[in-house]
Design a protein around this motif. Structure first.
Motif, short mmCIF file in Angstrom:
data_model
loop_
_atom_site.label_atom_id
_atom_site.label_comp_id
_atom_site.label_asym_id
_atom_site.label_seq_id
_atom_site.Cartn_x
_atom_site.Cartn_y
_atom_site.Cartn_z
N PRO A 85 0.81 -1.22 0.00
CA PRO A 85 0.00 0.00 0.00
C PRO A 85 0.84 1.27 0.00
N VAL A 86 1.92 1.28 0.78
CA VAL A 86 2.75 2.50 0.81
C VAL A 86 3.43 2.72 -0.53
N ALA A 87 3.88 1.65 -1.19
CA ALA A 87 4.51 1.79 -2.51
C ALA A 87 3.52 2.33 -3.53
N ARG A 88 2.28 1.84 -3.47
CA ARG A 88 1.24 2.35 -4.37
C ARG A 88 0.99 3.82 -4.14
N PHE A 89 0.91 4.21 -2.87
CA PHE A 89 0.65 5.61 -2.54
C PHE A 89 1.76 6.51 -3.06
N LEU A 90 3.01 6.14 -2.78
CA LEU A 90 4.14 6.98 -3.19
C LEU A 90 4.24 7.06 -4.71
N GLU A 91 4.00 5.94 -5.39
CA GLU A 91 4.05 5.96 -6.85
C GLU A 91 2.92 6.80 -7.42
N ASN A 92 1.74 6.69 -6.83
CA ASN A 92 0.61 7.48 -7.32
C ASN A 92 0.82 8.97 -7.10
N LEU A 93 1.46 9.33 -5.98
CA LEU A 93 1.80 10.73 -5.76
C LEU A 93 2.68 11.26 -6.89
N ALA A 94 3.65 10.45 -7.27
CA ALA A 94 4.64 10.89 -8.26
C ALA A 94 4.08 10.93 -9.68
N THR A 95 3.03 10.17 -9.95
CA THR A 95 2.52 10.07 -11.32
C THR A 95 1.17 10.76 -11.52
N ALA A 96 0.59 11.32 -10.48
CA ALA A 96 -0.72 11.96 -10.60
C ALA A 96 -0.67 13.11 -11.61
N GLU A 97 -1.64 13.15 -12.51
CA GLU A 97 -1.70 14.21 -13.51
C GLU A 97 -2.57 15.37 -13.05
N LYS A 98 -3.52 15.08 -12.16
CA LYS A 98 -4.38 16.15 -11.65
C LYS A 98 -3.76 16.74 -10.38
N PRO A 99 -4.12 17.98 -10.04
CA PRO A 99 -3.49 18.66 -8.92
C PRO A 99 -3.72 17.98 -7.57
N LEU A 100 -2.68 18.01 -6.76
CA LEU A 100 -2.72 17.55 -5.38
C LEU A 100 -2.43 18.74 -4.48
N ILE A 101 -3.29 18.94 -3.48
CA ILE A 101 -3.12 20.05 -2.54
C ILE A 101 -3.08 19.46 -1.14
N ALA A 102 -2.25 20.03 -0.27
CA ALA A 102 -2.18 19.59 1.12
C ALA A 102 -2.50 20.76 2.04
N SER A 103 -3.27 20.46 3.06
CA SER A 103 -3.62 21.41 4.12
C SER A 103 -3.02 20.86 5.41
N VAL A 104 -1.91 21.45 5.85
CA VAL A 104 -1.11 20.86 6.93
C VAL A 104 -1.35 21.58 8.25
N ASN A 105 -1.94 20.86 9.19
CA ASN A 105 -2.19 21.39 10.53
C ASN A 105 -1.33 20.61 11.52
N GLY A 106 -0.82 21.28 12.53
CA GLY A 106 -0.06 20.59 13.57
C GLY A 106 1.20 19.96 13.04
N LEU A 107 1.55 18.80 13.59
CA LEU A 107 2.83 18.19 13.21
C LEU A 107 2.70 17.37 11.93
N ALA A 108 3.77 17.42 11.14
CA ALA A 108 3.93 16.57 9.97
C ALA A 108 5.29 15.91 10.13
N VAL A 109 5.30 14.57 10.16
CA VAL A 109 6.52 13.83 10.43
C VAL A 109 6.75 12.79 9.34
N GLY A 110 8.01 12.60 8.94
CA GLY A 110 8.36 11.56 8.00
C GLY A 110 7.64 11.70 6.67
N VAL A 111 6.89 10.68 6.30
CA VAL A 111 6.17 10.71 5.04
C VAL A 111 5.15 11.85 5.01
N GLY A 112 4.76 12.34 6.18
CA GLY A 112 3.89 13.51 6.25
C GLY A 112 4.54 14.76 5.69
N VAL A 113 5.88 14.74 5.61
CA VAL A 113 6.62 15.83 4.98
C VAL A 113 7.01 15.46 3.55
#
Length: 261
Positions: A85-113
């Motif tokens: 699942p993590v490999a799918r997620f990371l690959e999909n992040l890298a290949t997504a053609e439509k926009p990805l937006i993040a709304s970051v509240n509080g702490l972001a650690v590791g993959v959260g960054v």
């Protein structure tokens, strides 16, 4: 599907909301799968123009659940061609053609960054913090971040963040270019959603082409770097270094790597 990722669609914006606040939204395999599914759904559904990552509670995400790391480190090695699942997620992040937006509240650690390096727009709450303690845990960075972060902030600053595992605040993250804009904590979610909806209302092909031009021709290189990082990550996960780091974490003591080489 999992109750720990809430999926909604409104005005062309698919919101993927992390919903495990009692664990600081630490990510489980089921959550990774739901996030990966969400990105794939957006790519195939013309009604979804933008995907927005956000979180309930007082943290964006504490990164991977260390209990899962402990289990993975002690599990027998198996051979499988199926992507995790993590490999799918990371690959999909890298290949997504439509926009990805993040709304970051509080702490972001590791993959959260590191996931933010793939997002086209990152909005942050004023009290948000960013930390990549991979080395502190005996691990290595992932998500293609060892390629993407130096490009964004320069080699020295990337090394400072990765090798020391230091924590930075929203203002510093904005100055470094990791964050597009910082809002008061109480305004963040509404501001990020408003901007996501505004982007979703724009000409879709124009948006996709502009994103592609901004990203350049690095997709293959980023995926290759992800695979290289993943090989080292998997090996380290079974190492004495990670075993000591995780034991120290749960025992609430400093890790002792003095006898390891």
């Amino acid at each position: 599907m999992t109750e720990h990722v809430i999926v909604t669609l409104e005005d062309g914006v698919q919101a993927l909301t992390l919903n495990r606040p009692d664990k600081k939204n630490a990510l489980t395999p089921e959550m990774y799968a739901a996030l990966a599914d969400g990105i794939e759904r957006a790519e195939n559904d013309p009604q979804i123009r933008v995907t927005l990552f956000q979180a309930n509670g007082d943290a964006f995400t504490a990164g991977n659940d260390l209990a899962d790391f402990a289990k993975a480190g002690s599990a027998p090695v198996t051979q499988s061609n199926e992507k995790t699942p993590v490999a799918r997620f990371l690959e999909n992040l890298a290949t997504a053609e439509k926009p990805l937006i993040a709304s970051v509240n509080g702490l972001a650690v590791g993959v959260g960054v590191t996931m933010l390096l793939h997002c086209d727009l990152v909005y942050a709450g004023a009290s948000s913090t960013y930390q990549m303690p991979f080395v502190n845990l005996g691990l290595v960075p992932e998500a293609g971040s060892t390629m993407l972060l130096p490009r964004l902030v320069g080699l020295q600053k990337a090394a400072d963040l990765f090798l020391t595992g230091k924590k930075i605040g929203a203002e510093k993250a904005e100055t470094m270019g990791l964050v597009a804009e910082v809002f008061a904590d109480g305004d963040l979610r509404a501001e990020a959603m408003a901007r996501a909806k505004a982007l979703a209302s724009k000409a879709p092909n124009s948006v996709k082409i502009t994103k592609a031009l901004l990203k350049g021709d690095d997709r293959a290189a980023v995926l290759a770097q992800q695979r290289k990082e993943g090989e080292h990550f998997g090996a380290q996960l079974r190492s004495a270094e990670v075993k000591e780091a995780i034991s120290a974490f749960f025992e609430k003591r400093p890790a002792d790597f003095s006898k390891l080489s």
